[in-house]
Design a protein around this motif. Structure first.
Motif, mmCIF file in Angstrom:
data_model
loop_
_atom_site.group_PDB
_atom_site.id
_atom_site.type_symbol
_atom_site.label_atom_id
_atom_site.label_comp_id
_atom_site.label_asym_id
_atom_site.label_seq_id
_atom_site.Cartn_x
_atom_site.Cartn_y
_atom_site.Cartn_z
ATOM 1 N N ALA A 18 0.845 -1.191 0.000
ATOM 2 C CA ALA A 18 0.000 0.000 0.000
ATOM 3 C C ALA A 18 0.882 1.243 0.000
ATOM 4 C CB ALA A 18 -0.900 0.000 1.225
ATOM 5 N N SER A 19 0.445 2.234 -0.735
ATOM 6 C CA SER A 19 1.135 3.520 -0.756
ATOM 7 C C SER A 19 0.086 4.613 -0.566
ATOM 8 C CB SER A 19 1.888 3.706 -2.070
ATOM 9 O OG SER A 19 0.984 3.875 -3.127
ATOM 10 N N ARG A 22 -1.894 5.225 -3.798
ATOM 11 C CA ARG A 22 -2.890 4.185 -4.096
ATOM 12 C C ARG A 22 -4.113 4.333 -3.193
ATOM 13 N NH1 ARG A 22 -1.749 -1.024 -6.378
ATOM 14 N NH2 ARG A 22 0.144 -0.917 -7.603
ATOM 15 N N CYS A 23 -3.876 4.620 -1.926
ATOM 16 C CA CYS A 23 -4.989 4.761 -0.984
ATOM 17 C C CYS A 23 -5.871 5.958 -1.332
ATOM 18 C CB CYS A 23 -4.455 4.890 0.443
ATOM 19 S SG CYS A 23 -3.680 3.404 1.065
ATOM 20 N N ILE A 24 -5.250 7.064 -1.658
ATOM 21 C CA ILE A 24 -6.030 8.263 -1.980
ATOM 22 C C ILE A 24 -6.780 8.069 -3.294
ATOM 23 C CG2 ILE A 24 -5.826 10.706 -2.584
ATOM 24 C CD1 ILE A 24 -3.581 10.849 -0.458
ATOM 25 N N GLY A 88 -12.136 5.095 5.144
ATOM 26 C CA GLY A 88 -11.069 4.211 5.623
ATOM 27 C C GLY A 88 -9.824 4.286 4.764
ATOM 28 N N LEU A 89 -9.991 4.305 3.454
ATOM 29 C CA LEU A 89 -8.828 4.414 2.572
ATOM 30 C C LEU A 89 -8.142 5.769 2.715
ATOM 31 C CD1 LEU A 89 -10.039 2.677 -0.700
ATOM 32 C CD2 LEU A 89 -8.132 1.993 0.746
ATOM 33 N N LEU A 90 -8.910 6.803 2.893
ATOM 34 C CA LEU A 90 -8.314 8.121 3.105
ATOM 35 C C LEU A 90 -7.524 8.153 4.411
ATOM 36 C CD1 LEU A 90 -8.149 10.934 1.829
ATOM 37 C CD2 LEU A 90 -10.112 11.572 3.216
ATOM 38 N N ALA A 91 -8.077 7.568 5.459
ATOM 39 C CA ALA A 91 -7.361 7.519 6.734
ATOM 40 C C ALA A 91 -6.089 6.681 6.628
ATOM 41 C CB ALA A 91 -8.277 6.955 7.826
ATOM 42 N N LEU A 92 -6.156 5.562 5.901
ATOM 43 C CA LEU A 92 -4.968 4.735 5.696
ATOM 44 C C LEU A 92 -3.912 5.482 4.909
ATOM 45 C CD1 LEU A 92 -3.525 1.998 5.941
ATOM 46 C CD2 LEU A 92 -4.668 1.328 3.823
ATOM 47 N N LEU A 97 1.304 8.147 4.921
ATOM 48 C CA LEU A 97 2.065 9.360 4.638
ATOM 49 C C LEU A 97 2.794 9.852 5.885
ATOM 50 C CD1 LEU A 97 2.671 11.402 2.382
ATOM 51 C CD2 LEU A 97 0.728 12.718 3.199
ATOM 52 N N VAL A 98 2.111 9.830 7.017
ATOM 53 C CA VAL A 98 2.747 10.242 8.274
ATOM 54 C C VAL A 98 3.880 9.290 8.637
ATOM 55 C CG1 VAL A 98 2.334 10.456 10.763
ATOM 56 C CG2 VAL A 98 0.742 11.480 9.150
ATOM 57 N N GLN A 99 3.680 7.990 8.440
ATOM 58 C CA GLN A 99 4.732 7.020 8.733
ATOM 59 C C GLN A 99 5.950 7.244 7.843
ATOM 60 O OE1 GLN A 99 2.990 3.151 8.374
ATOM 61 N NE2 GLN A 99 2.058 3.217 10.415
ATOM 62 N N GLN A 100 5.728 7.537 6.575
ATOM 63 C CA GLN A 100 6.856 7.793 5.682
ATOM 64 C C GLN A 100 7.599 9.059 6.071
ATOM 65 O OE1 GLN A 100 5.466 7.834 1.645
ATOM 66 N NE2 GLN A 100 5.232 5.607 1.544
ATOM 67 N N LEU A 101 6.873 10.093 6.464
ATOM 68 C CA LEU A 101 7.524 11.341 6.860
ATOM 69 C C LEU A 101 8.307 11.182 8.153
ATOM 70 C CD1 LEU A 101 4.756 13.952 5.952
ATOM 71 C CD2 LEU A 101 6.867 13.447 4.711
ATOM 72 N N THR A 102 7.757 10.447 9.122
ATOM 73 C CA THR A 102 8.483 10.248 10.379
ATOM 74 C C THR A 102 9.686 9.330 10.187
ATOM 75 O OG1 THR A 102 6.967 8.463 11.000
ATOM 76 C CG2 THR A 102 6.490 10.664 11.860
#
Length: 109
Positions: A18-19, A22-24, A88-92, A97-102
């Motif tokens: 998942a990226s 793709r989720c958005i 749900g997909l928007l939240a994922l 995105l937050v995980q990648q930035l952190t």
């Protein structure tokens, strides 16, 4: 009996991760479908409301009322399912995105 080409094809499949993009994208598609089903549901409900049942038989009135309720209910269920999937997909996507930035900030330090 066993075809080696079939076995090789299944082993060669790549696992898709998942990226955020793709989720958005999935959220936009699901949200669009939710809006389309909602619009169709409103059109059907309006059509049912403008055309009353013309019968004196109480059984006919009850059955047609139940069928109308069932039809509108199925479209309402579809609207809700696609809407929840979109949220749900928007939240994922936001979570990824937050995980990648952190992770990037953690690697820079």
């Amino acid at each position: 009996m066993s075809d080696p080409n079939v076995i090789q094809q299944t082993e060669a499949q790549v696992k898709v991760t998942a990226s955020p993009l793709r989720c958005i994208t999935g959220a936009v598609i699901s949200g669009g479908m939710s809006f389309a089903v909602y619009s169709l549901m409103i059109a059907i409900a309006t059509n049912f409301a403008t055309k009353p049942i013309h019968s004196v038989n109480p059984l006919v009135v009850k059955i047609s009322s139940a069928v109308r309720t069932l039809v509108v209910g199925v479209f309402a269920l579809g609207t809700g399912v696609f809407g929840i999937v979109a949220v749900g997909l928007l939240a994922l996507g936001v979570q990824l995105l937050v995980q990648q930035l952190t992770k990037r900030k953690g690697n820079q330090n």
